[in-house]
Write a protein that holds these residues in place. Structure first.
Motif, PDB file in Angstrom:
ATOM      1  N   LEU A   1     159.326  98.661  21.161  1.00  0.00           N
ATOM      2  CA  LEU A   1     160.633  99.319  21.083  1.00  0.00           C
ATOM      3  C   LEU A   1     160.786 100.251  22.294  1.00  0.00           C
ATOM      4  O   LEU A   1     159.832 100.897  22.719  1.00  0.00           O
ATOM      5  N   GLU A   2     162.017 100.323  22.807  1.00  0.00           N
ATOM      6  CA  GLU A   2     162.267 101.009  24.079  1.00  0.00           C
ATOM      7  C   GLU A   2     161.624 102.415  24.175  1.00  0.00           C
ATOM      8  O   GLU A   2     160.934 102.690  25.159  1.00  0.00           O
ATOM      9  N   PRO A   3     161.803 103.300  23.180  1.00  0.00           N
ATOM     10  CA  PRO A   3     161.227 104.644  23.337  1.00  0.00           C
ATOM     11  C   PRO A   3     159.698 104.662  23.335  1.00  0.00           C
ATOM     12  O   PRO A   3     159.087 105.647  23.733  1.00  0.00           O
ATOM     13  N   GLU A   4     159.082 103.572  22.879  1.00  0.00           N
ATOM     14  CA  GLU A   4     157.618 103.532  22.810  1.00  0.00           C
ATOM     15  C   GLU A   4     157.013 103.008  24.121  1.00  0.00           C
ATOM     16  O   GLU A   4     155.815 103.187  24.378  1.00  0.00           O
ATOM     17  N   VAL A   5     157.834 102.382  24.954  1.00  0.00           N
ATOM     18  CA  VAL A   5     157.319 101.692  26.143  1.00  0.00           C
ATOM     19  C   VAL A   5     156.492 102.602  27.060  1.00  0.00           C
ATOM     20  O   VAL A   5     155.376 102.227  27.451  1.00  0.00           O
ATOM     21  N   PRO A   6     156.966 103.834  27.412  1.00  0.00           N
ATOM     22  CA  PRO A   6     156.176 104.642  28.356  1.00  0.00           C
ATOM     23  C   PRO A   6     154.807 105.042  27.835  1.00  0.00           C
ATOM     24  O   PRO A   6     153.900 105.323  28.629  1.00  0.00           O
ATOM     25  N   TYR A   7     154.632 105.026  26.526  1.00  0.00           N
ATOM     26  CA  TYR A   7     153.310 105.341  25.958  1.00  0.00           C
ATOM     27  C   TYR A   7     152.368 104.143  26.055  1.00  0.00           C
ATOM     28  O   TYR A   7     151.156 104.290  26.015  1.00  0.00           O
ATOM     29  N   VAL A   8     152.936 102.954  26.144  1.00  0.00           N
ATOM     30  CA  VAL A   8     152.116 101.737  26.241  1.00  0.00           C
ATOM     31  C   VAL A   8     151.761 101.468  27.705  1.00  0.00           C
ATOM     32  O   VAL A   8     150.654 101.037  28.021  1.00  0.00           O
ATOM     33  N   THR A   9     152.696 101.765  28.596  1.00  0.00           N
ATOM     34  CA  THR A   9     152.440 101.536  30.029  1.00  0.00           C
ATOM     35  C   THR A   9     151.604 102.656  30.640  1.00  0.00           C
ATOM     36  O   THR A   9     151.159 102.531  31.774  1.00  0.00           O
ATOM     37  N   GLY A  10     151.408 103.750  29.912  1.00  0.00           N
ATOM     38  CA  GLY A  10     150.620 104.864  30.423  1.00  0.00           C
ATOM     39  C   GLY A  10     151.441 105.883  31.197  1.00  0.00           C
ATOM     40  O   GLY A  10     150.890 106.847  31.733  1.00  0.00           O
ATOM     41  N   GLU A  11     152.762 105.675  31.281  1.00  0.00           N
ATOM     42  CA  GLU A  11     153.589 106.674  31.978  1.00  0.00           C
ATOM     43  C   GLU A  11     153.618 107.991  31.215  1.00  0.00           C
ATOM     44  O   GLU A  11     153.828 109.048  31.804  1.00  0.00           O
ATOM     45  N   ARG A  12     153.467 107.919  29.921  1.00  0.00           N
ATOM     46  CA  ARG A  12     153.407 109.125  29.100  1.00  0.00           C
ATOM     47  C   ARG A  12     152.066 109.203  28.410  1.00  0.00           C
ATOM     48  O   ARG A  12     151.510 108.180  28.000  1.00  0.00           O
ATOM     49  N   ARG A  13     151.598 110.443  28.242  1.00  0.00           N
ATOM     50  CA  ARG A  13     150.340 110.691  27.559  1.00  0.00           C
ATOM     51  C   ARG A  13     150.521 110.429  26.057  1.00  0.00           C
ATOM     52  O   ARG A  13     151.563 110.773  25.490  1.00  0.00           O
ATOM     53  N   ALA A  14     149.495 109.849  25.439  1.00  0.00           N
ATOM     54  CA  ALA A  14     149.571 109.563  24.002  1.00  0.00           C
ATOM     55  C   ALA A  14     149.994 110.815  23.252  1.00  0.00           C
ATOM     56  O   ALA A  14     149.478 111.911  23.478  1.00  0.00           O
ATOM     57  N   GLN A  15     150.942 110.624  22.348  1.00  0.00           N
ATOM     58  CA  GLN A  15     151.620 111.761  21.736  1.00  0.00           C
ATOM     59  C   GLN A  15     150.686 112.664  20.931  1.00  0.00           C
ATOM     60  O   GLN A  15     150.875 113.867  20.882  1.00  0.00           O
ATOM     61  N   LYS A  16     149.677 112.074  20.296  1.00  0.00           N
ATOM     62  CA  LYS A  16     148.852 112.881  19.397  1.00  0.00           C
ATOM     63  C   LYS A  16     147.616 113.477  20.077  1.00  0.00           C
ATOM     64  O   LYS A  16     146.832 114.158  19.425  1.00  0.00           O
ATOM     65  N   LEU A  17     147.441 113.197  21.382  1.00  0.00           N
ATOM     66  CA  LEU A  17     146.330 113.827  22.093  1.00  0.00           C
ATOM     67  C   LEU A  17     146.680 115.289  22.350  1.00  0.00           C
ATOM     68  O   LEU A  17     147.839 115.629  22.568  1.00  0.00           O
ATOM     69  N   PRO A  18     145.655 116.179  22.363  1.00  0.00           N
ATOM     70  CA  PRO A  18     145.933 117.561  22.736  1.00  0.00           C
ATOM     71  C   PRO A  18     146.343 117.639  24.208  1.00  0.00           C
ATOM     72  O   PRO A  18     146.122 116.687  24.963  1.00  0.00           O
ATOM     73  N   SER A  19     146.917 118.753  24.616  1.00  0.00           N
ATOM     74  CA  SER A  19     147.317 118.923  26.015  1.00  0.00           C
ATOM     75  C   SER A  19     146.061 118.868  26.892  1.00  0.00           C
ATOM     76  O   SER A  19     144.944 119.087  26.403  1.00  0.00           O
ATOM     77  N   PRO A  20     146.207 118.589  28.199  1.00  0.00           N
ATOM     78  CA  PRO A  20     145.028 118.568  29.080  1.00  0.00           C
ATOM     79  C   PRO A  20     144.236 119.871  29.012  1.00  0.00           C
ATOM     80  O   PRO A  20     142.997 119.856  29.020  1.00  0.00           O
ATOM     81  N   GLU A  21     144.938 121.007  28.912  1.00  0.00           N
ATOM     82  CA  GLU A  21     144.249 122.305  28.843  1.00  0.00           C
ATOM     83  C   GLU A  21     143.453 122.419  27.543  1.00  0.00           C
ATOM     84  O   GLU A  21     142.293 122.848  27.542  1.00  0.00           O
ATOM     85  N   GLN A  22     144.089 122.026  26.444  1.00  0.00           N
ATOM     86  CA  GLN A  22     143.383 122.073  25.151  1.00  0.00           C
ATOM     87  C   GLN A  22     142.181 121.126  25.168  1.00  0.00           C
ATOM     88  O   GLN A  22     141.110 121.446  24.648  1.00  0.00           O
ATOM     89  N   ALA A  23     142.374 119.947  25.774  1.00  0.00           N
ATOM     90  CA  ALA A  23     141.284 118.962  25.826  1.00  0.00           C
ATOM     91  C   ALA A  23     140.111 119.512  26.623  1.00  0.00           C
ATOM     92  O   ALA A  23     138.944 119.367  26.213  1.00  0.00           O
ATOM     93  N   GLN A  24     140.384 120.183  27.754  1.00  0.00           N
ATOM     94  CA  GLN A  24     139.310 120.771  28.561  1.00  0.00           C
ATOM     95  C   GLN A  24     138.511 121.774  27.729  1.00  0.00           C
ATOM     96  O   GLN A  24     137.283 121.786  27.774  1.00  0.00           O
ATOM     97  N   ALA A  25     139.231 122.616  26.996  1.00  0.00           N
ATOM     98  CA  ALA A  25     138.559 123.636  26.179  1.00  0.00           C
ATOM     99  C   ALA A  25     137.698 122.967  25.102  1.00  0.00           C
ATOM    100  O   ALA A  25     136.562 123.385  24.850  1.00  0.00           O
ATOM    101  N   MET A  26     138.217 121.897  24.497  1.00  0.00           N
ATOM    102  CA  MET A  26     137.447 121.203  23.459  1.00  0.00           C
ATOM    103  C   MET A  26     136.200 120.551  24.047  1.00  0.00           C
ATOM    104  O   MET A  26     135.118 120.598  23.465  1.00  0.00           O
TER     105      MET A  26
END
Ligand SMILES: [Zn+2]
Length: 184
Positions: free
Chosen positions: A93-118
């Motif tokens: 579906l159109e709004p899901e496309v950028p998450y599949v192509t990698g243009e957008r970060r997976a929605q449920k991942l923490p932010s890069p800053e949060q991920a670094q801290a984890m």
């Protein structure tokens, strides 16, 4: 594997959050025994998908199309492997496309800053560490689906956003089946 007419329900054993579970992608049998796979399970499930298709007397090479209900990792985890092995088209579906192509970060991942801290925590659960350091899925999408589209095999696209922005359900009108991804 369960075969219900032209629907093959794949049964892929998995461990989710430490709990044994089963993931159920489906394969729709079309004319000339062409398969449309709906979702691909977790990373590393290509062999299990092949095994389930063989159990239904099909081969992976018959998969010509993958429809992604949404981009959560238990639905697109083996998408790159399936596409690499088959050259199948990917539709979402159109709004899901950028998450599949990698243009957008997976929605449920923490932010890069949060991920670094984890990741700085030496006691971080290994499965979470693997998730946070995993390369994002980057798969070209051949067709951006829209609500109401009628796909080959009398499969109707019903946009069901909420779980993710472009979550879609599919209604196989001839078969009397609806595939909801994680919408229900
Ligand atoms: Zn989901």
């Amino acid at each position: 594997m369960k075969r219900l007419g032209d629907v093959i329900v794949l049964e892929l054993p998995a461990t989710l959050m430490g709990t044994p579970s089963v993931i159920y992608p489906v394969a729709l049998v079309g004319p000339d025994h062409i398969l449309t796979l709906v979702d691909t399970g977790l990373p590393g499930m290509l062999d299990a998908i092949i095994g389930e298709l063989h159990a239904a007397d099909f081969t992976l090479g018959q998969v010509r199309r993958v429809i992604v209900t949404h981009h959560d990792l238990d639905h697109i985890g083996s998408l790159e492997a399936v596409v690499h092995a088959t050259g199948a088209e990917v539709w979402a579906l159109e709004p899901e496309v950028p998450y599949v192509t990698g243009e957008r970060r997976a929605q449920k991942l923490p932010s890069p800053e949060q991920a670094q801290a984890m990741l700085a925590d030496p006691h971080l659960n290994p499965a979470t560490r693997a998730l946070l350091t995993r390369e994002p899925t980057r798969v070209p999408v051949s067709r951006a689906l829209r609500d109401g589209d009628l796909l080959p095999g009398q499969v109707r696209v019903i946009a069901t956003p909420g779980h993710t922005p472009g979550s879609t359900s599919l209604v196989a009108e001839d078969l009397g089946c609806v595939f909801t991804g994680d919408t229900l």
